[in-house]
Scaffold this motif. Structure first.
Motif, PDB file in Angstrom:
ATOM      1  N   MET A  77       0.854  -1.191   0.000  1.00  0.00           N
ATOM      2  CA  MET A  77       0.000   0.000   0.000  1.00  0.00           C
ATOM      3  C   MET A  77       0.886   1.236   0.000  1.00  0.00           C
ATOM      4  N   VAL A  78       0.582   2.167  -0.886  1.00  0.00           N
ATOM      5  CA  VAL A  78       1.356   3.398  -1.033  1.00  0.00           C
ATOM      6  C   VAL A  78       0.487   4.582  -0.640  1.00  0.00           C
ATOM      7  N   VAL A  79       1.011   5.422   0.224  1.00  0.00           N
ATOM      8  CA  VAL A  79       0.341   6.657   0.620  1.00  0.00           C
ATOM      9  C   VAL A  79       1.141   7.819   0.043  1.00  0.00           C
ATOM     10  N   ARG A  97      -7.186   1.852  -6.017  1.00  0.00           N
ATOM     11  CA  ARG A  97      -6.793   3.269  -5.999  1.00  0.00           C
ATOM     12  C   ARG A  97      -7.837   4.070  -5.250  1.00  0.00           C
ATOM     13  N   GLU A  98      -7.397   4.954  -4.366  1.00  0.00           N
ATOM     14  CA  GLU A  98      -8.271   5.916  -3.700  1.00  0.00           C
ATOM     15  C   GLU A  98      -7.640   7.289  -3.876  1.00  0.00           C
ATOM     16  N   ARG A  99      -8.232   8.093  -4.751  1.00  0.00           N
ATOM     17  CA  ARG A  99      -7.633   9.380  -5.085  1.00  0.00           C
ATOM     18  C   ARG A  99      -7.892  10.459  -4.042  1.00  0.00           C
ATOM     19  N   ASP A 100      -8.957  10.333  -3.277  1.00  0.00           N
ATOM     20  CA  ASP A 100      -9.293  11.415  -2.355  1.00  0.00           C
ATOM     21  C   ASP A 100      -9.784  10.850  -1.030  1.00  0.00           C
ATOM     22  N   PRO A 101      -8.891  10.247  -0.241  1.00  0.00           N
ATOM     23  CA  PRO A 101      -9.307   9.759   1.072  1.00  0.00           C
ATOM     24  C   PRO A 101      -9.705  10.917   1.974  1.00  0.00           C
ATOM     25  N   GLY A 102     -10.534  10.622   2.947  1.00  0.00           N
ATOM     26  CA  GLY A 102     -10.963  11.661   3.871  1.00  0.00           C
ATOM     27  C   GLY A 102      -9.801  12.248   4.648  1.00  0.00           C
ATOM     28  N   PRO A 103      -9.942  13.482   5.147  1.00  0.00           N
ATOM     29  CA  PRO A 103      -8.839  14.122   5.874  1.00  0.00           C
ATOM     30  C   PRO A 103      -8.337  13.301   7.049  1.00  0.00           C
ATOM     31  N   GLU A 104      -9.235  12.577   7.700  1.00  0.00           N
ATOM     32  CA  GLU A 104      -8.829  11.793   8.869  1.00  0.00           C
ATOM     33  C   GLU A 104      -8.065  10.530   8.489  1.00  0.00           C
ATOM     34  N   ASP A 105      -8.080  10.164   7.199  1.00  0.00           N
ATOM     35  CA  ASP A 105      -7.427   8.940   6.745  1.00  0.00           C
ATOM     36  C   ASP A 105      -6.329   9.178   5.714  1.00  0.00           C
ATOM     37  N   SER A 106      -6.082  10.424   5.343  1.00  0.00           N
ATOM     38  CA  SER A 106      -5.175  10.674   4.228  1.00  0.00           C
ATOM     39  C   SER A 106      -3.732  10.358   4.564  1.00  0.00           C
ATOM     40  N   THR A 107      -3.312  10.590   5.808  1.00  0.00           N
ATOM     41  CA  THR A 107      -1.944  10.291   6.230  1.00  0.00           C
ATOM     42  C   THR A 107      -1.986   9.507   7.535  1.00  0.00           C
ATOM     43  N   PRO A 108      -0.974   8.681   7.805  1.00  0.00           N
ATOM     44  CA  PRO A 108      -1.050   7.786   8.960  1.00  0.00           C
ATOM     45  C   PRO A 108      -0.829   8.460  10.304  1.00  0.00           C
ATOM     46  N   ASP A 109      -0.392   9.718  10.327  1.00  0.00           N
ATOM     47  CA  ASP A 109      -0.113  10.366  11.601  1.00  0.00           C
ATOM     48  C   ASP A 109      -1.364  10.719  12.387  1.00  0.00           C
ATOM     49  N   ALA A 110      -2.543  10.481  11.802  1.00  0.00           N
ATOM     50  CA  ALA A 110      -3.784  10.793  12.500  1.00  0.00           C
ATOM     51  C   ALA A 110      -4.094   9.778  13.604  1.00  0.00           C
ATOM     52  N   VAL A 111      -3.443   8.624  13.584  1.00  0.00           N
ATOM     53  CA  VAL A 111      -3.726   7.581  14.575  1.00  0.00           C
ATOM     54  C   VAL A 111      -2.426   7.108  15.220  1.00  0.00           C
ATOM     55  N   ALA A 112      -2.564   6.480  16.390  1.00  0.00           N
ATOM     56  CA  ALA A 112      -1.387   6.125  17.183  1.00  0.00           C
ATOM     57  C   ALA A 112      -0.511   5.078  16.515  1.00  0.00           C
ATOM     58  N   ASP A 113      -1.117   4.159  15.752  1.00  0.00           N
ATOM     59  CA  ASP A 113      -0.320   3.072  15.169  1.00  0.00           C
ATOM     60  C   ASP A 113       0.140   3.367  13.748  1.00  0.00           C
ATOM     61  N   SER A 115      -1.384   4.012  10.870  1.00  0.00           N
ATOM     62  CA  SER A 115      -2.040   3.168   9.877  1.00  0.00           C
ATOM     63  C   SER A 115      -3.028   3.969   9.056  1.00  0.00           C
ATOM     64  N   CYS A 116      -3.372   3.408   7.891  1.00  0.00           N
ATOM     65  CA  CYS A 116      -4.396   3.976   7.017  1.00  0.00           C
ATOM     66  C   CYS A 116      -5.371   2.864   6.644  1.00  0.00           C
ATOM     67  N   SER A 125      -9.796  -3.401   6.670  1.00  0.00           N
ATOM     68  CA  SER A 125      -8.672  -3.556   7.592  1.00  0.00           C
ATOM     69  C   SER A 125      -7.857  -2.271   7.581  1.00  0.00           C
ATOM     70  N   ARG A 126      -6.841  -2.217   8.421  1.00  0.00           N
ATOM     71  CA  ARG A 126      -5.941  -1.073   8.425  1.00  0.00           C
ATOM     72  C   ARG A 126      -4.529  -1.563   8.157  1.00  0.00           C
ATOM     73  N   VAL A 127      -3.754  -0.757   7.444  1.00  0.00           N
ATOM     74  CA  VAL A 127      -2.389  -1.109   7.060  1.00  0.00           C
ATOM     75  C   VAL A 127      -1.437  -0.109   7.703  1.00  0.00           C
ATOM     76  N   ARG A 128      -0.471  -0.601   8.451  1.00  0.00           N
ATOM     77  CA  ARG A 128       0.519   0.275   9.059  1.00  0.00           C
ATOM     78  C   ARG A 128       1.482   0.797   7.994  1.00  0.00           C
ATOM     79  N   ILE A 129       1.760   2.096   8.062  1.00  0.00           N
ATOM     80  CA  ILE A 129       2.545   2.776   7.037  1.00  0.00           C
ATOM     81  C   ILE A 129       3.861   3.276   7.635  1.00  0.00           C
ATOM     82  N   ALA A 130       4.947   2.970   6.975  1.00  0.00           N
ATOM     83  CA  ALA A 130       6.269   3.464   7.368  1.00  0.00           C
ATOM     84  C   ALA A 130       6.725   4.514   6.366  1.00  0.00           C
TER      85      ALA A 130
END
Length: 229
Positions: A77-79, A97-113, A115-116, A125-130
């Motif tokens: 998965m690519v963010v 492909r998701e061209r316009d994810p919601g603001p709360e999901d666009s980048t992984p820093d919105a959640v503690a783990d 993930s997106c 499901s959710r995928v952890r992003i590095a």
């Protein structure tokens, strides 16, 4: 969604001199890393994309691994600043492909783990992003492969693949350790193996490079890179 500029570095500049205070051993190790050219990854690894720099992904922020629920293949998965994408790590096909994810999901820093939300076959499901916001990928496999990122000529990172346990790589380059990627014009975001150990990924601010191996490696010749944007 948030927009992040692509960071790039100057290309073709000579390597700076060694920092002061290095011991003779450290200087010799640095010189050996600088002298090692980029070479293809050894068997059984093979490139997924035909182009040396992989698939172009403008404004890439980070990547994460998932598993296809039906085939068991690794997925990547690519963010990016252009949205989210999901690649088959064996064929290189972009399968969702998701061209316009919601603001709360666009980048992984919105959640503690960090993930997106997954998409396509891993939706729900959710995928952890590095990448830009932190996190990391596996740097070893169960059967002895090791990946390292070194910067003998900062700020250009070099990605090393090895079977000798990692630095200092006493053996000759190209036998037990290989310089497989040089980030000479883009900023490294993440590098590492999938949890299965069958995929090796290097993600920069502009590209995704993949190598694959193992029981699912039946896709034949490398495929042309498919831009995410």
């Amino acid at each position: 969604m948030k927009r992040w500029p692509k960071k790039t570095g100057p290309a073709g500049q000579p390597a700076p001199g060694p920092p002061p205070g290095l011991s003779a051993y450290q200087r010799a190790l640095r010189d050996r890393l600088l002298a090692a050219p980029v070479v293809p990854a050894p068997e059984p690894w093979r490139p997924v994309f035909a182009h040396t720099h992989g698939a172009a992904v403008g404004g890439l922020l980070g990547i994460g691994f998932a598993t296809h629920p039906d085939s068991g293949r690794d997925l990547v998965m690519v963010v990016s600043s252009a949205g989210h994408g999901l690649f088959d790590a064996v064929t290189g096909d972009r399968i969702a492909r998701e061209r316009d994810p919601g603001p709360e999901d666009s980048t992984p820093d919105a959640v503690a783990d960090l993930s997106c939300p997954g998409l396509g076959p891993v939706a729900g499901s959710r995928v952890r992003i590095a990448g830009l916001f932190g996190g990391g990928l596996h740097t070893t496999t169960g059967d002895g492969w090791t990946l390292e990122v070194v910067t003998p000529a900062w700020p250009h990172e070099r990605v090393l693949l090895s079977r000798d346990g990692g630095l200092p790589h006493a053996g000759p380059h190209g036998e037990q350790w290989w310089h497989v990627h040089h980030c000479s014009y883009s900023t490294l975001r993440a590098a590492g193996f999938s949890p299965s150990g069958r995929t090796l990924a290097v993600a920069t601010s502009s590209d995704l490079v993949l190598w694959t191996r193992g029981p699912d490696d039946g896709a034949g010749a490398p495929r042309p890179a498919q831009p995410l944007s």
